[in-house]
Design a protein around this motif. Structure first.
Motif, PDB file in Angstrom:
ATOM      1  N   SER A  72      -9.955   5.154  -3.315  1.00 48.74           N
ATOM      2  CA  SER A  72      -8.629   5.821  -2.673  1.00 48.74           C
ATOM      3  C   SER A  72      -8.955   7.338  -2.597  1.00 48.74           C
ATOM      4  CB  SER A  72      -7.267   5.555  -3.701  1.00 48.74           C
ATOM      5  OG  SER A  72      -7.023   4.061  -3.525  1.00 48.74           O
TER       6      SER A  72
ATOM      7  N   LYS B 189       0.732  -1.420   0.110  1.00 47.10           N
ATOM      8  CA  LYS B 189      -0.068   0.091  -0.133  1.00 47.10           C
ATOM      9  C   LYS B 189       0.789   1.320   0.154  1.00 47.10           C
ATOM     10  CE  LYS B 189      -3.576   2.084   2.856  1.00 47.10           C
ATOM     11  NZ  LYS B 189      -4.637   2.021   3.788  1.00 47.10           N
ATOM     12  N   ASP B 190       2.044   1.189   0.785  1.00 44.67           N
ATOM     13  CA  ASP B 190       2.634   2.647   1.073  1.00 44.67           C
ATOM     14  C   ASP B 190       4.041   2.440   0.902  1.00 44.67           C
ATOM     15  OD1 ASP B 190       0.252   3.970   1.490  1.00 44.67           O
ATOM     16  OD2 ASP B 190       0.151   3.289   3.456  1.00 44.67           O
TER      17      ASP B 190
ATOM     18  N   HIS C 297      -4.936   0.918  -5.258  1.00 46.93           N
ATOM     19  CA  HIS C 297      -4.579  -0.299  -4.714  1.00 46.93           C
ATOM     20  C   HIS C 297      -5.766  -1.428  -4.332  1.00 46.93           C
ATOM     21  CE1 HIS C 297      -5.560   1.613  -1.048  1.00 46.93           C
ATOM     22  NE2 HIS C 297      -5.418   0.518  -0.167  1.00 46.93           N
TER      23      HIS C 297
ATOM     24  N   ALA D 169       4.314  -2.681  -5.092  1.00 47.43           N
ATOM     25  CA  ALA D 169       3.048  -3.137  -5.785  1.00 47.43           C
ATOM     26  C   ALA D 169       3.257  -4.772  -6.228  1.00 47.43           C
ATOM     27  CB  ALA D 169       2.809  -2.177  -7.078  1.00 47.43           C
TER      28      ALA D 169
ATOM     29  N   ARG E 230       0.582   6.820  -4.787  1.00 48.80           N
ATOM     30  CA  ARG E 230       0.875   5.525  -5.134  1.00 48.80           C
ATOM     31  C   ARG E 230       0.832   5.174  -6.667  1.00 48.80           C
ATOM     32  NH1 ARG E 230      -3.836   4.758  -1.378  1.00 48.80           N
ATOM     33  NH2 ARG E 230      -2.805   4.392   0.594  1.00 48.80           N
TER      34      ARG E 230
END
Length: 248
Positions: free
Chosen positions: A123, A81-82, A135, A86, A131
């Motif tokens: 999001s 996520k952060d 996600h 990915a 990002r």
């Protein structure tokens, strides 16, 4: 050699070439050439649990989560996520697919009926920009493909297969403050009336999908927006839960 075997060989060759050009490593143990190695994947297997979330007077929404937001699972979710990883999504797909399967196994759908819509929490504008992708949408799309491969539908019943529905929108994403550090009441106030649902959800059966459930305020706001448009929200699913829960 068949065409499919040639394609598989080509994909393996491309994967090997990619690993040489762009080295990767397990986010949990550092083993090379794997975003989450085989051994570490055994430490984040689904351990489903159910939490009943209040969504109205005498109304509770079942929320099925794959595990607790702690230790290895927390680390992989944060990396995906952060943390700019990915590529770890493949390790999380089986967990979300399992939670979805739990809900779908308890939901009766007749052939020819419109399929259940699996609706990701959108999001924020800032989160998507940082990002570079949505996600939850990516994770959900892959989980649904995994379920479709495991349980292929008869051609006559394909319309009743669960589908991804991007039908929620942030109305106030630009002015919504970060949820981190807020208590349950603050989270609810921060999210109030921030989501709106498309009119096309009227009469549809919905499963809301998120990554991590904390206070449940985001799911409550999504439920409000969908029900306001005439949808029937049957459950929510997520990767992990941080609050007290009841095991299934």
């Amino acid at each position: 050699m068949t065409v499919s075997a040639l394609q598989a060989g080509l994909m393996r060759g491309l994967a090997d070439l990619f690993s040489l050009c762009v080295p990767t490593w397990c986010v949990l143990c550092g083993t090379p050439d794997s975003p989450v190695c085989v051994e570490c994947r055994t430490r984040i297997r689904p351990d489903p649990m159910v939490r009943m979330l209040p969504v109205g007077p005498n109304q509770r929404l079942p929320v099925v989560v794959a595990g607790t937001y702690a230790e290895e699972l927390r680390a992989v979710i944060l990396a995906y996520k952060d943390g700019g990883r990915a590529d770890t999504v493949g390790a999380l797909v089986p967990l979300l697919a399992h939670s979805l399967a739990v809900v779908l196994s308890q939901t009766s759908q007749r052939g020819g009926e419109p399929g259940i819509l699996c609706v990701p929490i959108p999001s924020t504008t800032r989160g998507e920009r940082e990002r570079g992708f949505r996600h939850v949408d990516v994770l959900l799309a892959r989980a649904l493909r995994s379920l479709a491969r495991a349980h292929p539908a008869h051609p006559a019943h394909r319309e009743s297969q669960p589908r991804l529905g991007r039908v929620l929108r942030n109305q106030a994403a630009a002015r919504r403050s970060d949820q981190v550090g807020l208590g349950q009441g603050g989270r609810r106030r921060n999210l109030r009336n921030t989501l709106t649902a498309a009119p096309s959800v009227f009469g549809r059966h919905i499963i809301i999908v998120d990554d991590v459930v904390t206070s449940g305020a985001t799911l409550q706001e999504a439920n409000r927006a969908l029900v306001l448009r005439g949808a029937r929200v049957i459950a929510a699913v997520a990767l992990a839960n941080t609050a007290k829960h009841h095991r299934s």
